[in-house]
Design an enzyme around this catalytic site. Structure first.
Site, PDB file in Angstrom:
ATOM      1  N   CYS A 221       0.837  -1.204   0.000  1.00  0.00           N
ATOM      2  CA  CYS A 221       0.000   0.000   0.000  1.00  0.00           C
ATOM      3  C   CYS A 221       0.876   1.260   0.000  1.00  0.00           C
ATOM      4  O   CYS A 221       1.466   1.572  -1.036  1.00  0.00           O
ATOM      5  CB  CYS A 221      -0.978  -0.065   1.173  1.00  0.00           C
ATOM      6  SG  CYS A 221      -2.415   0.984   0.943  1.00  0.00           S
TER       7      CYS A 221
ATOM      8  N   HIS B 292      -3.280  -5.239   1.971  1.00  0.00           N
ATOM      9  CA  HIS B 292      -2.469  -5.466   3.176  1.00  0.00           C
ATOM     10  C   HIS B 292      -2.332  -6.952   3.522  1.00  0.00           C
ATOM     11  O   HIS B 292      -3.124  -7.465   4.309  1.00  0.00           O
ATOM     12  CB  HIS B 292      -3.116  -4.756   4.368  1.00  0.00           C
ATOM     13  CG  HIS B 292      -2.926  -3.278   4.367  1.00  0.00           C
ATOM     14  ND1 HIS B 292      -1.939  -2.654   5.083  1.00  0.00           N
ATOM     15  CD2 HIS B 292      -3.587  -2.297   3.706  1.00  0.00           C
ATOM     16  CE1 HIS B 292      -1.993  -1.356   4.883  1.00  0.00           C
ATOM     17  NE2 HIS B 292      -2.997  -1.106   4.046  1.00  0.00           N
TER      18      HIS B 292
ATOM     19  N   GLU C 156      -0.430  -8.398   5.555  1.00  0.00           N
ATOM     20  CA  GLU C 156      -0.165  -8.646   6.982  1.00  0.00           C
ATOM     21  C   GLU C 156      -1.455  -8.705   7.785  1.00  0.00           C
ATOM     22  O   GLU C 156      -1.457  -9.089   8.939  1.00  0.00           O
ATOM     23  CB  GLU C 156       0.790  -7.581   7.544  1.00  0.00           C
ATOM     24  CG  GLU C 156       0.166  -6.235   7.887  1.00  0.00           C
ATOM     25  CD  GLU C 156      -0.152  -5.385   6.649  1.00  0.00           C
ATOM     26  OE1 GLU C 156       0.031  -5.866   5.513  1.00  0.00           O
ATOM     27  OE2 GLU C 156      -0.612  -4.235   6.822  1.00  0.00           O
TER      28      GLU C 156
END
Ligand code: GLN
Length: 193
Positions: A77, A174, A176
């Site tokens: 991002c 994202h 994660e």
């Protein structure tokens, strides 16, 4: 410097453990930390803030040098924005923010709308052998142009959301936050190669 640091430390440790690879995951803030690592994650957050903080102490310049000489990276991002060579905002035009310029792509910031328009959708990245990956989009950019050496890994609604050049991967979403460390494992793999 800023953004989803803890979540990425966690996902990188998860990847190492899932692969039974021994390694250390450290937070990188200084040029000496940049030279100590085999691969780097530039997390999501606010690209202007991460860029500005990284200019102080020349961390950005040290990182650019490592990436240009082949260090693998995962830019997420805001991290994808930093990796890119050209960024604009639909309302303001060129943003003039500090960039690494190691991925020759053009990006539109906040391409999917504001925080309230955050969404999740499943992503296939066939060239990486990763399918059905939960993509979490938070004020995400999209890639609006790529140079010939950049490979498109995935699109959503006709908009490019994941790209790769060599060991450098960038995603609008994202990884994660997906509970799936596949893209972090891909980074470990690139570092080992
Ligand atoms: N909108 C942010 C930027 O342009 C990126 C958002 C994110 O990393 N989730 O820097």
């Amino acid at each position: 410097m800023q953004g989803d640091v803890e979540e990425n430390l966690g996902a990188a440790r998860q990847a190492l453990s899932e692969m039974s690879v021994s390694g250390e995951v450290i937070q990188v803030k200084t040029p000496s930390a940049v030279s100590a690592v085999d691969a780097i994650i530039i997390p999501g957050g606010e690209s202007t803030t991460i860029g500005r903080l990284s200019m102080a102490g020349d961390t950005l310049a040290a990182l650019r040098e490592r990436l240009n000489s082949g260090m693998p990276a995962l830019g997420i991002c805001a991290g994808l924005i930093l990796l890119s060579s050209q960024v604009y905002d639909r309302r303001m035009g060129s943003t003039g923010q500090p960039l690494l310029g190691v991925l020759d792509v053009r990006l539109e910031r906040n391409s999917f709308g504001r925080q309230r328009q955050s969404f999740e959708t499943d992503i296939d990245m066939e060239p990486l052998g990763i399918t059905g990956f939960r993509g979490v989009f938070i004020r995400a950019p999209s890639v609006t142009a790529v140079s010939p050496e950049v490979e498109v890994l995935a699109s959503v609604d006709g908009r490019i959301v994941a790209v790769r050049r060599g060991g450098i991967v960038g995603t609008s979403f994202h990884p994660e936050l997906s509970g799936n460390a596949a893209l972090h494992r891909n980074l470990v793999d690139a570092a080992r190669r």
